[in-house]
Scaffold this motif. Structure first.
Motif, PDB file in Angstrom:
ATOM      1  N   TYR A   1      -9.665  -8.753  -0.303  1.00 54.89           N
ATOM      2  CA  TYR A   1      -9.512  -7.559  -1.136  1.00 54.89           C
ATOM      3  C   TYR A   1      -8.026  -7.331  -1.405  1.00 54.89           C
ATOM      4  O   TYR A   1      -7.164  -7.682  -0.597  1.00 54.89           O
ATOM      5  CB  TYR A   1     -10.160  -6.332  -0.485  1.00 54.89           C
ATOM      6  CG  TYR A   1      -9.479  -5.846   0.786  1.00 54.89           C
ATOM      7  CD1 TYR A   1      -8.500  -4.854   0.738  1.00 54.89           C
ATOM      8  CD2 TYR A   1      -9.830  -6.368   2.025  1.00 54.89           C
ATOM      9  CE1 TYR A   1      -7.885  -4.400   1.899  1.00 54.89           C
ATOM     10  CE2 TYR A   1      -9.213  -5.925   3.193  1.00 54.89           C
ATOM     11  CZ  TYR A   1      -8.243  -4.938   3.115  1.00 54.89           C
ATOM     12  OH  TYR A   1      -7.624  -4.495   4.248  1.00 54.89           O
ATOM     13  N   GLU A   2      -7.757  -6.759  -2.571  1.00 59.60           N
ATOM     14  CA  GLU A   2      -6.382  -6.513  -2.974  1.00 59.60           C
ATOM     15  C   GLU A   2      -5.981  -5.090  -2.593  1.00 59.60           C
ATOM     16  O   GLU A   2      -6.765  -4.157  -2.727  1.00 59.60           O
ATOM     17  CB  GLU A   2      -6.231  -6.714  -4.486  1.00 59.60           C
ATOM     18  CG  GLU A   2      -6.541  -8.142  -4.930  1.00 59.60           C
ATOM     19  CD  GLU A   2      -6.499  -8.299  -6.441  1.00 59.60           C
ATOM     20  OE1 GLU A   2      -6.298  -7.267  -7.125  1.00 59.60           O
ATOM     21  OE2 GLU A   2      -6.659  -9.426  -6.929  1.00 59.60           O
ATOM     22  N   ARG A   3      -4.741  -4.951  -2.125  1.00 54.94           N
ATOM     23  CA  ARG A   3      -4.240  -3.624  -1.760  1.00 54.94           C
ATOM     24  C   ARG A   3      -2.754  -3.535  -2.085  1.00 54.94           C
ATOM     25  O   ARG A   3      -2.066  -4.559  -2.241  1.00 54.94           O
ATOM     26  CB  ARG A   3      -4.466  -3.366  -0.269  1.00 54.94           C
ATOM     27  CG  ARG A   3      -3.681  -4.282   0.653  1.00 54.94           C
ATOM     28  CD  ARG A   3      -3.874  -3.905   2.119  1.00 54.94           C
ATOM     29  NE  ARG A   3      -3.129  -4.783   3.013  1.00 54.94           N
ATOM     30  CZ  ARG A   3      -1.825  -4.636   3.303  1.00 54.94           C
ATOM     31  NH1 ARG A   3      -1.134  -3.640   2.762  1.00 54.94           N
ATOM     32  NH2 ARG A   3      -1.221  -5.482   4.119  1.00 54.94           N
ATOM     33  N   TRP A   4      -2.268  -2.314  -2.209  1.00 57.15           N
ATOM     34  CA  TRP A   4      -0.866  -2.093  -2.516  1.00 57.15           C
ATOM     35  C   TRP A   4      -0.042  -2.135  -1.234  1.00 57.15           C
ATOM     36  O   TRP A   4      -0.363  -1.473  -0.247  1.00 57.15           O
ATOM     37  CB  TRP A   4      -0.673  -0.747  -3.216  1.00 57.15           C
ATOM     38  CG  TRP A   4       0.775  -0.422  -3.464  1.00 57.15           C
ATOM     39  CD1 TRP A   4       1.575   0.412  -2.747  1.00 57.15           C
ATOM     40  CD2 TRP A   4       1.601  -0.948  -4.508  1.00 57.15           C
ATOM     41  NE1 TRP A   4       2.828   0.434  -3.268  1.00 57.15           N
ATOM     42  CE2 TRP A   4       2.887  -0.390  -4.355  1.00 57.15           C
ATOM     43  CE3 TRP A   4       1.364  -1.846  -5.548  1.00 57.15           C
ATOM     44  CZ2 TRP A   4       3.931  -0.697  -5.219  1.00 57.15           C
ATOM     45  CZ3 TRP A   4       2.411  -2.144  -6.407  1.00 57.15           C
ATOM     46  CH2 TRP A   4       3.672  -1.582  -6.247  1.00 57.15           C
ATOM     47  N   ASP A   5       1.006  -2.928  -1.234  1.00 62.63           N
ATOM     48  CA  ASP A   5       1.910  -3.048  -0.088  1.00 62.63           C
ATOM     49  C   ASP A   5       3.159  -2.228  -0.385  1.00 62.63           C
ATOM     50  O   ASP A   5       3.954  -2.586  -1.266  1.00 62.63           O
ATOM     51  CB  ASP A   5       2.280  -4.521   0.143  1.00 62.63           C
ATOM     52  CG  ASP A   5       3.025  -4.712   1.463  1.00 62.63           C
ATOM     53  OD1 ASP A   5       3.857  -3.865   1.803  1.00 62.63           O
ATOM     54  OD2 ASP A   5       2.782  -5.731   2.136  1.00 62.63           O
TER      55      ASP A   5
ATOM     56  N   VAL B   1       1.076  -5.696  -5.202  1.00 59.53           N
ATOM     57  CA  VAL B   1      -0.299  -5.843  -4.740  1.00 59.53           C
ATOM     58  C   VAL B   1      -0.429  -7.153  -3.956  1.00 59.53           C
ATOM     59  O   VAL B   1       0.005  -8.211  -4.432  1.00 59.53           O
ATOM     60  CB  VAL B   1      -1.285  -5.849  -5.929  1.00 59.53           C
ATOM     61  CG1 VAL B   1      -2.704  -6.117  -5.442  1.00 59.53           C
ATOM     62  CG2 VAL B   1      -1.225  -4.521  -6.673  1.00 59.53           C
ATOM     63  N   VAL B   2      -0.999  -7.086  -2.774  1.00 58.30           N
ATOM     64  CA  VAL B   2      -1.188  -8.283  -1.953  1.00 58.30           C
ATOM     65  C   VAL B   2      -2.676  -8.457  -1.670  1.00 58.30           C
ATOM     66  O   VAL B   2      -3.455  -7.508  -1.769  1.00 58.30           O
ATOM     67  CB  VAL B   2      -0.413  -8.182  -0.619  1.00 58.30           C
ATOM     68  CG1 VAL B   2       1.079  -8.087  -0.871  1.00 58.30           C
ATOM     69  CG2 VAL B   2      -0.897  -6.987   0.192  1.00 58.30           C
TER      70      VAL B   2
END
Length: 205
Positions: free
Chosen positions: A31-35, A41-42
């Motif tokens: 899943y993609e998430r904001w770092d 986005v990672v």
């Protein structure tokens, strides 16, 4: 068949609208998430069977598959010409002569009160039943066939040639017709009727 093998055969396919997915080999759920630190986005990868249970992975994959189907239903109902007009309007918002396509749709709802408290239109129960059969009784390949042929209206011959380009094997015309008839048979069975079969003329000597 073990749950591990079931997990490796994912039901969902690639969907650009989703930020989460099961990898093709079934080993990771991503899943993609904001770092905040990297300011980008990672992709977070969870190993199936280690970071994520098999049961939860299967449930997530089925949920992703349901979302894919919902997106396809919505896509089938969209008007490509209207979408093209909207995209054209958004591409040049400073054009004084441009008109937002949404503003051209006549308001048939009457007063806001009528729209808010109006009874929802009842969907045709036969359409509901047919969709249930496609969702629950058909394989993923049959669902793809249904959307391509009955949804998009792609001729069987065109689908046959497209499959040959993808797989290197050209299915016979009879095979394509059989695939179509199997889907029709499943829907017909749910209504307690039989598919109308075309008369086969005897071969000439």
């Amino acid at each position: 068949m073990s749950k591990i093998n079931e997990t490796k055969k994912r039901k969902s396919g690639f969907n650009p609208n989703r930020t989460c997915y099961l990898t093709a080999d079934g080993k990771y759920y991503c899943y993609e998430r904001w770092d905040d630190d990297a300011k980008c986005v990672v992709t977070q990868r969870l190993e199936v069977g280690k970071d994520l249970s098999l049961e939860l992975t299967i449930m997530l994959d089925e949920s992703d598959h349901d979302m894919n189907l919902q997106d396809r239903y919505e896509s089938e109902l969209r008007d490509p010409l209207f979408d093209a007009k909207v995209n054209s309007y958004k591409a040049d918002p400073d054009n004084e002569d441009a008109v937002d396509p949404w503003d051209m749709i006549a308001d048939k709802s009457g007063s806001p009160e009528d729209a808010m408290f109006a009874e929802p239109e009842q969907e045709n129960p036969q359409a509901v039943e047919a969709r249930r059969v496609i969702d629950e009784k058909c394989t993923e390949s049959q669902q793809d066939f249904f959307f391509e042929h009955f949804g998009k209206g792609t001729p069987l011959e065109e689908m046959r040639q497209a499959e040959a380009e993808q797989t290197g094997k050209l299915p016979s015309s009879a095979a394509m017709t059989n695939r179509k008839n199997k889907i029709i048979d499943k829907v017909a069975k749910s209504f307690g009727v039989e598919r109308v079969k075309h008369h086969k003329y005897p071969k000439k000597d």
